[in-house]
Design a protein around this motif. Structure first.
Motif, PDB file in Angstrom:
ATOM      1  N   VAL A  47     -18.391   3.749 -25.016  1.00  0.00           N
ATOM      2  CA  VAL A  47     -18.512   4.455 -23.752  1.00  0.00           C
ATOM      3  C   VAL A  47     -17.767   3.676 -22.679  1.00  0.00           C
ATOM      4  CG1 VAL A  47     -20.173   5.249 -22.032  1.00  0.00           C
ATOM      5  CG2 VAL A  47     -20.762   5.368 -24.448  1.00  0.00           C
ATOM      6  N   ARG A  48     -16.971   4.376 -21.886  1.00  0.00           N
ATOM      7  CA  ARG A  48     -16.268   3.720 -20.774  1.00  0.00           C
ATOM      8  C   ARG A  48     -17.292   3.301 -19.723  1.00  0.00           C
ATOM      9  NH1 ARG A  48     -11.875   7.438 -18.303  1.00  0.00           N
ATOM     10  NH2 ARG A  48     -13.523   8.998 -18.429  1.00  0.00           N
ATOM     11  N   PRO A  49     -16.976   2.295 -18.939  1.00  0.00           N
ATOM     12  CA  PRO A  49     -17.901   1.866 -17.883  1.00  0.00           C
ATOM     13  C   PRO A  49     -18.144   2.988 -16.875  1.00  0.00           C
ATOM     14  CG  PRO A  49     -16.143   0.250 -18.185  1.00  0.00           C
ATOM     15  CD  PRO A  49     -15.787   1.451 -19.003  1.00  0.00           C
ATOM     16  N   ALA A  50     -19.373   3.069 -16.386  1.00  0.00           N
ATOM     17  CA  ALA A  50     -19.735   4.101 -15.412  1.00  0.00           C
ATOM     18  C   ALA A  50     -18.857   4.033 -14.168  1.00  0.00           C
ATOM     19  CB  ALA A  50     -21.213   3.974 -15.034  1.00  0.00           C
ATOM     20  N   SER A  51     -18.464   2.830 -13.759  1.00  0.00           N
ATOM     21  CA  SER A  51     -17.630   2.696 -12.558  1.00  0.00           C
ATOM     22  C   SER A  51     -16.263   3.352 -12.741  1.00  0.00           C
ATOM     23  CB  SER A  51     -17.469   1.219 -12.193  1.00  0.00           C
ATOM     24  OG  SER A  51     -16.844   0.516 -13.244  1.00  0.00           O
ATOM     25  N   ALA A 105     -24.048   9.216 -19.977  1.00  0.00           N
ATOM     26  CA  ALA A 105     -24.134   8.426 -21.210  1.00  0.00           C
ATOM     27  C   ALA A 105     -23.838   6.954 -20.927  1.00  0.00           C
ATOM     28  CB  ALA A 105     -23.175   8.976 -22.256  1.00  0.00           C
ATOM     29  N   ALA A 106     -22.864   6.692 -20.064  1.00  0.00           N
ATOM     30  CA  ALA A 106     -22.520   5.305 -19.731  1.00  0.00           C
ATOM     31  C   ALA A 106     -23.668   4.632 -18.996  1.00  0.00           C
ATOM     32  CB  ALA A 106     -21.252   5.268 -18.885  1.00  0.00           C
ATOM     33  N   VAL A 107     -24.276   5.360 -18.077  1.00  0.00           N
ATOM     34  CA  VAL A 107     -25.398   4.815 -17.320  1.00  0.00           C
ATOM     35  C   VAL A 107     -26.566   4.511 -18.253  1.00  0.00           C
ATOM     36  CG1 VAL A 107     -27.149   5.395 -15.588  1.00  0.00           C
ATOM     37  CG2 VAL A 107     -24.737   5.862 -15.134  1.00  0.00           C
ATOM     38  N   GLY A 141     -28.329   0.833 -19.240  1.00  0.00           N
ATOM     39  CA  GLY A 141     -29.590   0.658 -18.538  1.00  0.00           C
ATOM     40  C   GLY A 141     -29.415   0.566 -17.038  1.00  0.00           C
ATOM     41  N   LEU A 142     -28.500   1.367 -16.497  1.00  0.00           N
ATOM     42  CA  LEU A 142     -28.197   1.304 -15.075  1.00  0.00           C
ATOM     43  C   LEU A 142     -28.931   2.363 -14.269  1.00  0.00           C
ATOM     44  CD1 LEU A 142     -24.332   0.825 -15.310  1.00  0.00           C
ATOM     45  CD2 LEU A 142     -26.051  -0.924 -14.921  1.00  0.00           C
ATOM     46  N   CYS A 143     -30.058   2.796 -14.722  1.00  0.00           N
ATOM     47  CA  CYS A 143     -30.769   3.889 -14.068  1.00  0.00           C
ATOM     48  C   CYS A 143     -31.045   3.606 -12.594  1.00  0.00           C
ATOM     49  CB  CYS A 143     -32.068   4.205 -14.793  1.00  0.00           C
ATOM     50  SG  CYS A 143     -31.765   4.875 -16.439  1.00  0.00           S
ATOM     51  N   SER A 144     -31.194   2.360 -12.202  1.00  0.00           N
ATOM     52  CA  SER A 144     -31.455   2.052 -10.797  1.00  0.00           C
ATOM     53  C   SER A 144     -30.234   2.338  -9.928  1.00  0.00           C
ATOM     54  CB  SER A 144     -31.871   0.583 -10.648  1.00  0.00           C
ATOM     55  OG  SER A 144     -30.812  -0.253 -11.058  1.00  0.00           O
ATOM     56  N   THR A 200     -28.380   6.744  -7.984  1.00  0.00           N
ATOM     57  CA  THR A 200     -28.184   7.353  -6.675  1.00  0.00           C
ATOM     58  C   THR A 200     -26.917   6.874  -5.997  1.00  0.00           C
ATOM     59  OG1 THR A 200     -29.578   5.678  -5.662  1.00  0.00           O
ATOM     60  CG2 THR A 200     -30.635   7.751  -6.273  1.00  0.00           C
ATOM     61  N   LYS A 201     -26.370   5.729  -6.373  1.00  0.00           N
ATOM     62  CA  LYS A 201     -25.171   5.180  -5.764  1.00  0.00           C
ATOM     63  C   LYS A 201     -23.900   5.835  -6.298  1.00  0.00           C
ATOM     64  CE  LYS A 201     -27.153   0.593  -5.190  1.00  0.00           C
ATOM     65  NZ  LYS A 201     -27.007  -0.805  -5.567  1.00  0.00           N
ATOM     66  N   ALA A 202     -23.939   6.416  -7.488  1.00  0.00           N
ATOM     67  CA  ALA A 202     -22.723   6.819  -8.181  1.00  0.00           C
ATOM     68  C   ALA A 202     -22.058   8.041  -7.596  1.00  0.00           C
ATOM     69  CB  ALA A 202     -23.014   7.049  -9.654  1.00  0.00           C
ATOM     70  N   ALA A 203     -22.742   9.119  -7.465  1.00  0.00           N
ATOM     71  CA  ALA A 203     -22.095  10.343  -7.047  1.00  0.00           C
ATOM     72  C   ALA A 203     -22.380  10.600  -5.609  1.00  0.00           C
ATOM     73  CB  ALA A 203     -22.579  11.520  -7.885  1.00  0.00           C
TER      74      ALA A 203
END
Length: 59
Positions: A11-15, A44-46, A50-53, A56-59
């Motif tokens: 999976v590519r990084p979420a960023s 899937a990347a998140v 384990g980046l669930c926290s 809210t910052k992503a989109a």
């Protein structure tokens, strides 16, 4: 049937995915098939990292 992130292996990084999403939004691609696929891949990347926290910052 379209590929899902799980079908592609790593999976590519979420960023990185988030930058692609922002680019599509800036170009008016909100709601396009590419945009929706990126959202699925981003989730899937998140989850894989384990980046669930940070959701809210992503989109």
């Amino acid at each position: 049937m379209p590929n899902t992130p799980a079908d592609r292996g790593s999976v590519r990084p979420a960023s990185v995915i988030n930058e692609n999403i922002r680019g599509l939004v800036d170009e008016g691609g909100l709601g396009s098939d590419d945009y929706l696929q990126l959202l699925v891949e981003w989730e899937a990347a998140v989850r894989s990292k384990g980046l669930c926290s940070d959701v809210t910052k992503a989109a």
